[in-house]
Design a protein around this motif. Structure first.
Motif, PDB file in Angstrom:
ATOM      1  N   GLY A   1       0.659   5.597   0.137  1.00  0.00           N
ATOM      2  CA  GLY A   1      -0.003   6.779   0.434  1.00  0.00           C
ATOM      3  C   GLY A   1       1.032   7.803   0.009  1.00  0.00           C
TER       4      GLY A   1
ATOM      5  N   VAL B   1       0.653  -1.179  -0.059  1.00  0.00           N
ATOM      6  CA  VAL B   1       0.091   0.085   0.145  1.00  0.00           C
ATOM      7  C   VAL B   1       1.062   1.085  -0.033  1.00  0.00           C
TER       8      VAL B   1
ATOM      9  N   GLN C   1      -3.540   4.585  -1.765  1.00  0.00           N
ATOM     10  CA  GLN C   1      -4.349   5.321  -0.969  1.00  0.00           C
ATOM     11  C   GLN C   1      -5.054   6.703  -1.420  1.00  0.00           C
ATOM     12  N   CYS C   2      -6.216   6.873  -1.440  1.00  0.00           N
ATOM     13  CA  CYS C   2      -6.809   8.157  -1.702  1.00  0.00           C
ATOM     14  C   CYS C   2      -6.926   9.007  -0.476  1.00  0.00           C
TER      15      CYS C   2
ATOM     16  N   HIS D   1      -4.407   0.287   6.627  1.00  0.00           N
ATOM     17  CA  HIS D   1      -4.618  -0.672   5.347  1.00  0.00           C
ATOM     18  C   HIS D   1      -3.352  -1.692   5.364  1.00  0.00           C
TER      19      HIS D   1
ATOM     20  N   LEU E   1      -8.875   2.854  -1.882  1.00  0.00           N
ATOM     21  CA  LEU E   1      -7.656   2.371  -2.429  1.00  0.00           C
ATOM     22  C   LEU E   1      -7.933   2.284  -3.762  1.00  0.00           C
TER      23      LEU E   1
ATOM     24  N   ILE F   1      -1.287   5.601   6.384  1.00  0.00           N
ATOM     25  CA  ILE F   1      -1.780   4.333   5.675  1.00  0.00           C
ATOM     26  C   ILE F   1      -1.916   3.063   6.596  1.00  0.00           C
TER      27      ILE F   1
ATOM     28  N   ARG G   1     -10.160   7.557   2.144  1.00  0.00           N
ATOM     29  CA  ARG G   1      -9.146   6.675   2.057  1.00  0.00           C
ATOM     30  C   ARG G   1      -9.344   5.307   1.639  1.00  0.00           C
TER      31      ARG G   1
ATOM     32  N   ASP H   1       4.716   5.292   3.037  1.00  0.00           N
ATOM     33  CA  ASP H   1       3.680   6.532   3.587  1.00  0.00           C
ATOM     34  C   ASP H   1       4.700   7.718   3.170  1.00  0.00           C
TER      35      ASP H   1
ATOM     36  N   ALA I   1      -3.460   9.140  -6.152  1.00  0.00           N
ATOM     37  CA  ALA I   1      -4.511   8.068  -6.438  1.00  0.00           C
ATOM     38  C   ALA I   1      -5.023   8.373  -8.005  1.00  0.00           C
TER      39      ALA I   1
ATOM     40  N   MET J   1     -11.531  -0.887   1.756  1.00  0.00           N
ATOM     41  CA  MET J   1     -10.437  -1.379   2.637  1.00  0.00           C
ATOM     42  C   MET J   1      -9.699  -2.621   2.167  1.00  0.00           C
TER      43      MET J   1
END
Length: 194
Positions: A35, A33, A76-77, A145, A85, A142, A83, A136, A113, A128
């Motif tokens: 962010g 993930v 991640q939004c 997630h 994804l 983040i 938030r 991050d 994103a 999620m």
């Protein structure tokens, strides 16, 4: 941002992603993930100066490492899309994730994103997920997630552009208490249970 600075961002994020991928043993079937605040990378306060050119460089650096290792990436939004994804539809379906309906744009979802959504072959938003590792960039939070037991990882580069970088790997929960064994003993005569 100058072209030279943009190239540096690509190099920096690729270096961080490479370290995280190696530390977390990322490969096919694993999920990273990401962010990222492009505002923070540019030296501005999060949410105040989204930059699509920065997002493009971040994408390129992460994609370079993803292609090498074969893992999947979720972007991640921002909080305007709760938030959610951005993932490939194949990832959503393989992991039985809950899809939510929106298209991220720089002012509602974030530049990173939005860039990812436009570059994936079959993009969609997952509500999620639980990733094996995370990066991050710019303190985007983040942690929600990541899998349950997150282990802080400190990459050798602590900034991408002007944004602080934090990262994490994850591990399975250790269960069983003081008598638990977490690896088979080397001595084959050992008794595990009485």
């Amino acid at each position: 941002m100058e072209q030279e600075e943009l190239g540096t961002i690509r190099t920096q994020v690729a270096a961080v992603a490479e370290e995280v991928a190696a530390a977390a043993n990322l490969g096919p079937g694993k999920l990273l993930v990401v962010g990222a605040s492009t505002s923070e990378v540019a030296g501005k306060r999060i949410g105040t100066g989204g930059a699509e050119d920065i997002a493009s460089e971040l994408w390129a650096g992460i994609e370079q490492v993803r292609a090498k290792y074969g893992f999947d990436v979720a972007f991640q939004c921002c909080e305007h899309l709760n938030r959610a994804l951005v993932v490939e539809r194949t990832v959503l379906e393989r992991l039985s994730l809950t899809e939510v309906a929106a298209v991220p744009v720089p002012k509602a979802g974030g530049s990173m994103a939005a860039a990812a959504y436009r570059r994936l072959s079959a993009p969609c938003l997952a509500e999620m997920l639980e990733a094996h590792a995370g990066i991050d960039i710019g303190e985007t939070l983040i942690g929600m997630h990541l899998r349950r037991v997150a282990v802080p990882f400190r990459p050798s580069l602590r900034k991408i552009g002007q944004a602080r970088v934090t990262a994490a790997t994850t591990r399975p929960k250790l269960i069983g208490g003081e008598r638990a064994v977490y690896a088979l003993p080397l001595d084959s005569d050992s008794t595990l249970c009485e």
